[in-house]
Design a protein around this motif. Structure first.
Motif, PDB file in Angstrom:
ATOM      1  N   ALA A  71      -4.102 -34.338  17.172  1.00 47.75           N
ATOM      2  CA  ALA A  71      -5.032 -34.192  18.289  1.00 47.75           C
ATOM      3  C   ALA A  71      -5.888 -35.441  18.390  1.00 47.75           C
ATOM      4  CB  ALA A  71      -5.910 -32.959  18.091  1.00 47.75           C
ATOM      5  N   THR A  72      -6.584 -35.569  19.506  1.00 50.95           N
ATOM      6  CA  THR A  72      -7.526 -36.675  19.669  1.00 50.95           C
ATOM      7  C   THR A  72      -8.935 -36.258  19.283  1.00 50.95           C
ATOM      8  OG1 THR A  72      -7.840 -36.093  22.000  1.00 50.95           O
ATOM      9  CG2 THR A  72      -6.172 -37.756  21.493  1.00 50.95           C
ATOM     10  N   GLY A  73      -9.094 -35.017  18.855  1.00 48.50           N
ATOM     11  CA  GLY A  73     -10.373 -34.529  18.383  1.00 48.50           C
ATOM     12  C   GLY A  73     -10.200 -33.151  17.775  1.00 48.50           C
ATOM     13  N   VAL A  74     -11.050 -32.823  16.794  1.00 46.96           N
ATOM     14  CA  VAL A  74     -10.933 -31.533  16.115  1.00 46.96           C
ATOM     15  C   VAL A  74     -12.285 -30.836  16.099  1.00 46.96           C
ATOM     16  CG1 VAL A  74      -9.015 -32.357  14.715  1.00 46.96           C
ATOM     17  CG2 VAL A  74     -11.354 -32.490  13.800  1.00 46.96           C
ATOM     18  N   ILE A  75     -12.228 -29.528  15.823  1.00 47.45           N
ATOM     19  CA  ILE A  75     -13.416 -28.675  15.856  1.00 47.45           C
ATOM     20  C   ILE A  75     -13.493 -27.885  14.557  1.00 47.45           C
ATOM     21  CG2 ILE A  75     -14.471 -26.677  17.001  1.00 47.45           C
ATOM     22  CD1 ILE A  75     -12.983 -27.634  19.582  1.00 47.45           C
ATOM     23  N   GLY A  76     -14.699 -27.806  13.983  1.00 44.46           N
ATOM     24  CA  GLY A  76     -14.890 -27.020  12.782  1.00 44.46           C
ATOM     25  C   GLY A  76     -16.296 -27.170  12.246  1.00 44.46           C
ATOM     26  N   GLY A 111      -2.158 -37.376  20.473  1.00 47.50           N
ATOM     27  CA  GLY A 111      -2.431 -38.286  19.372  1.00 47.50           C
ATOM     28  C   GLY A 111      -3.217 -39.462  19.894  1.00 47.50           C
ATOM     29  N   MET A 112      -3.858 -40.175  18.999  1.00 46.42           N
ATOM     30  CA  MET A 112      -4.707 -41.293  19.411  1.00 46.42           C
ATOM     31  C   MET A 112      -3.906 -42.468  19.948  1.00 46.42           C
ATOM     32  SD  MET A 112      -7.729 -41.147  16.531  1.00 46.42           S
ATOM     33  CE  MET A 112      -8.586 -42.592  17.196  1.00 46.42           C
ATOM     34  N   ARG A 113      -2.575 -42.465  19.744  1.00 49.18           N
ATOM     35  CA  ARG A 113      -1.720 -43.497  20.331  1.00 49.18           C
ATOM     36  C   ARG A 113      -0.821 -42.921  21.423  1.00 49.18           C
ATOM     37  NH1 ARG A 113       0.343 -47.191  15.163  1.00 49.18           N
ATOM     38  NH2 ARG A 113      -1.732 -47.637  14.304  1.00 49.18           N
ATOM     39  N   GLY A 114      -1.188 -41.754  21.927  1.00 54.80           N
ATOM     40  CA  GLY A 114      -0.439 -41.174  23.033  1.00 54.80           C
ATOM     41  C   GLY A 114       0.886 -40.562  22.620  1.00 54.80           C
ATOM     42  N   GLN A 115       1.883 -40.671  23.492  1.00 59.53           N
ATOM     43  CA  GLN A 115       3.144 -39.952  23.363  1.00 59.53           C
ATOM     44  C   GLN A 115       3.816 -40.105  22.005  1.00 59.53           C
ATOM     45  OE1 GLN A 115       5.853 -40.771  26.540  1.00 59.53           O
ATOM     46  NE2 GLN A 115       7.504 -39.533  25.696  1.00 59.53           N
ATOM     47  N   ASP A 116       3.870 -41.316  21.490  1.00 59.71           N
ATOM     48  CA  ASP A 116       4.599 -41.551  20.247  1.00 59.71           C
ATOM     49  C   ASP A 116       3.850 -41.074  19.005  1.00 59.71           C
ATOM     50  OD1 ASP A 116       6.652 -42.688  21.689  1.00 59.71           O
ATOM     51  OD2 ASP A 116       5.860 -44.723  21.510  1.00 59.71           O
ATOM     52  N   SER A 117       2.622 -40.594  19.180  1.00 59.87           N
ATOM     53  CA  SER A 117       1.850 -40.193  18.003  1.00 59.87           C
ATOM     54  C   SER A 117       1.667 -38.684  17.902  1.00 59.87           C
ATOM     55  CB  SER A 117       0.476 -40.885  18.015  1.00 59.87           C
ATOM     56  OG  SER A 117      -0.270 -40.552  19.168  1.00 59.87           O
ATOM     57  N   VAL A 118       2.314 -37.908  18.762  1.00 58.39           N
ATOM     58  CA  VAL A 118       2.201 -36.452  18.691  1.00 58.39           C
ATOM     59  C   VAL A 118       3.025 -35.917  17.518  1.00 58.39           C
ATOM     60  CG1 VAL A 118       2.632 -34.269  19.875  1.00 58.39           C
ATOM     61  CG2 VAL A 118       1.808 -36.239  21.164  1.00 58.39           C
ATOM     62  N   ARG A 119       2.408 -35.068  16.711  1.00 58.86           N
ATOM     63  CA  ARG A 119       3.095 -34.446  15.588  1.00 58.86           C
ATOM     64  C   ARG A 119       2.769 -32.956  15.557  1.00 58.86           C
ATOM     65  NH1 ARG A 119       4.822 -38.742  16.157  1.00 58.86           N
ATOM     66  NH2 ARG A 119       5.219 -40.391  14.615  1.00 58.86           N
ATOM     67  N   LEU A 120       3.794 -32.157  15.246  1.00 60.39           N
ATOM     68  CA  LEU A 120       3.647 -30.714  15.108  1.00 60.39           C
ATOM     69  C   LEU A 120       4.039 -30.320  13.690  1.00 60.39           C
ATOM     70  CD1 LEU A 120       5.470 -29.690  18.414  1.00 60.39           C
ATOM     71  CD2 LEU A 120       3.001 -29.939  18.085  1.00 60.39           C
ATOM     72  N   PHE A 121       3.349 -29.320  13.136  1.00 59.12           N
ATOM     73  CA  PHE A 121       3.581 -28.906  11.762  1.00 59.12           C
ATOM     74  C   PHE A 121       3.850 -27.401  11.719  1.00 59.12           C
ATOM     75  CE2 PHE A 121       0.567 -32.420  11.798  1.00 59.12           C
ATOM     76  CZ  PHE A 121       1.134 -33.326  10.911  1.00 59.12           C
ATOM     77  N   LEU A 122       4.853 -27.009  10.921  1.00 64.63           N
ATOM     78  CA  LEU A 122       5.130 -25.589  10.736  1.00 64.63           C
ATOM     79  C   LEU A 122       5.840 -25.371   9.409  1.00 64.63           C
ATOM     80  CD1 LEU A 122       5.045 -22.718  12.022  1.00 64.63           C
ATOM     81  CD2 LEU A 122       7.384 -23.166  12.823  1.00 64.63           C
ATOM     82  N   GLU A 123       5.207 -24.600   8.538  1.00 66.04           N
ATOM     83  CA  GLU A 123       5.793 -24.173   7.279  1.00 66.04           C
ATOM     84  C   GLU A 123       6.465 -25.313   6.497  1.00 66.04           C
ATOM     85  OE1 GLU A 123       8.088 -20.550   8.632  1.00 66.04           O
ATOM     86  OE2 GLU A 123       6.726 -19.705   7.136  1.00 66.04           O
TER      87      GLU A 123
END
Length: 386
Positions: A69-74, A160-172
């Motif tokens: 993400a380009t920003g997080v909450i917590g 992601g902070m670098r746009g399209q090429d920086s998107v990552r998804l995580f699962l298990e």
């Protein structure tokens, strides 16, 4: 009884931040972790991956799902455009968790989304995190209402902070740079969902009398461009300035209502206007006969709408909310409220919980009037009870 923990950590060493966040998040749980949701903001996509892997490594046998993400909450605050990791942990003995990974595959003359599970009668909601650059998020979300038997879908589009090429998804334990991930949740500990669109209507409600796809050709029998000019010219000067910063249009959710006021619309952006053709292009498909009304969005309206929606949500299930996953538009942070903490503070104060985590999304997913929709400039949440 369900228990929850959450933490946000920042720092130039993103992997270290991830470890600190996950260890603090799981510390309050009085037993094994069932679910970890986490969100990572960082400049280097490789470091984002390492941070996500570090969080998942501390999950034990938990279902772990997250995204870049380009920003997080917590921890009562939002952090944008700098290295940060937010982790939400839950022990959910009364909740069933069904993870899924969605991919797009060719199927005859079209593309199909595969990997979704069929809900059961005990399921209460589904969480979805998607890559907006190559996954057909809007069409999938719109069709999900029927395909999932009305199951509410909530979540957001990763970035992601670098746009399209920086998107990552995580699962298990796995990392992906395409498709979507999520899980279906069942059980009474899932309280429900809420969406705050944060717009107010201007001008009269009008019927669409001619349209082609997502282009409105005529409103109330006149060229659509002519109609919007008339609406804007009739506004006070300060509201004309708001419209110039970003005009929206609301599509009425109940065609048979006598009046269409604030909160009665599914709000979409006006993405183009052609004075020569007299047309308007909007961010959704539109049909002849639908009722629409132009909308503006500003800080005060968004603040008021969020407060009203949260109060109504609390009144619908008083005292039940103990933890929240929050998905706020990346246009609602410092660019709208002058602080990235606005939405999370409002949620914590109104719902009476200190346990709120999430991220600033490139598009938010949530149900409005019984249908799942992809939104912009909204705040969407998924609430849990002990």
């Amino acid at each position: 009884m369900a228990t929850f923990g959450e933490a946000l950590a920042t720092g130039a060493d993103l992997v270290s931040a991830a470890e600190r966040a996950v260890l603090r998040a799981v510390a309050p749980l009085d037993g094994p972790v069932d679910l970890l949701c986490f969100f990572v903001c960082g400049e280097d996509p490789d470091e984002v991956v390492l941070a996500g892997e570090r969080v998942m490594a501390h999950g034990g046998g938990a279902v772990a799902v997250g995204c870049s993400a380009t920003g997080v909450i917590g921890e009562g605050r939002g952090v944008e455009e700098q290295g940060a990791v937010s982790v939400w942990a839950a022990r959910l003995p009364g909740v069933t968790l069904t993870p899924f990974r969605l991919d797009v595959v060719p199927e005859e003359d079209h593309l199909a989304v595969v990997g979704m599970h069929e809900p059961t009668p005990s399921d209460r909601a589904a969480l979805l995190l998607a890559n907006p650059y190559e996954f057909p998020a809007q069409s999938f979300v719109e069709q999900s209402t029927t395909a999932l038997g009305g199951l509410p879908l909530v979540g957001g589009l990763a970035d992601g902070m670098r746009g399209q090429d920086s998107v990552r998804l995580f699962l298990e334990g796995e990392v992906a740079d395409s498709g979507a991930v999520g899980l279906i949740l069942g059980g009474d500990n899932v309280v429900g969902t809420m969406v705050s669109q944060g717009c107010r209507p201007i001008g009269p409600a009008m019927a669409v009398t001619k349209a082609e796809g997502n282009t409105i050709v005529e409103l109330a029998g006149a060229p659509a461009y002519e109609k919007v000019e008339g609406v804007i010219n009739a506004l006070p000067e300060e509201e004309q300035e708001l419209a110039s910063l970003g005009l929206h249009i609301g599509i009425a959710m109940d065609e048979y209502a006598e009046r269409h006021e604030h909160g009665d619309f599914l709000v979409r952006a006006v993405v183009g206007a052609d004075p020569d053709e007299g047309t308007l292009t909007i961010g959704d498909m539109v049909e002849v006969g639908q009722t629409v009304r132009f909308q503006v969005r500003d800080r005060d309206t968004a603040d008021t709408d969020l407060a009203q929606r949260l109060r109504a949500f609390e009144e619908s299930a008083p005292g039940r909310t103990d933890s929240v996953l929050l998905f706020s538009c990346n246009g609602r942070g410092v660019s709208m409220f002058a602080t990235a903490d606005h939405d999370v503070r409002a949620v914590r104060q109104t719902l009476g919980t200190d346990n709120v985590s999430g991220f600033f999304a490139a598009g938010e997913i949530g149900p409005v009037a019984g249908g799942n929709h992809l939104h912009g400039f909204t705040a969407c949440l998924l609430a849990f009870a002990r």
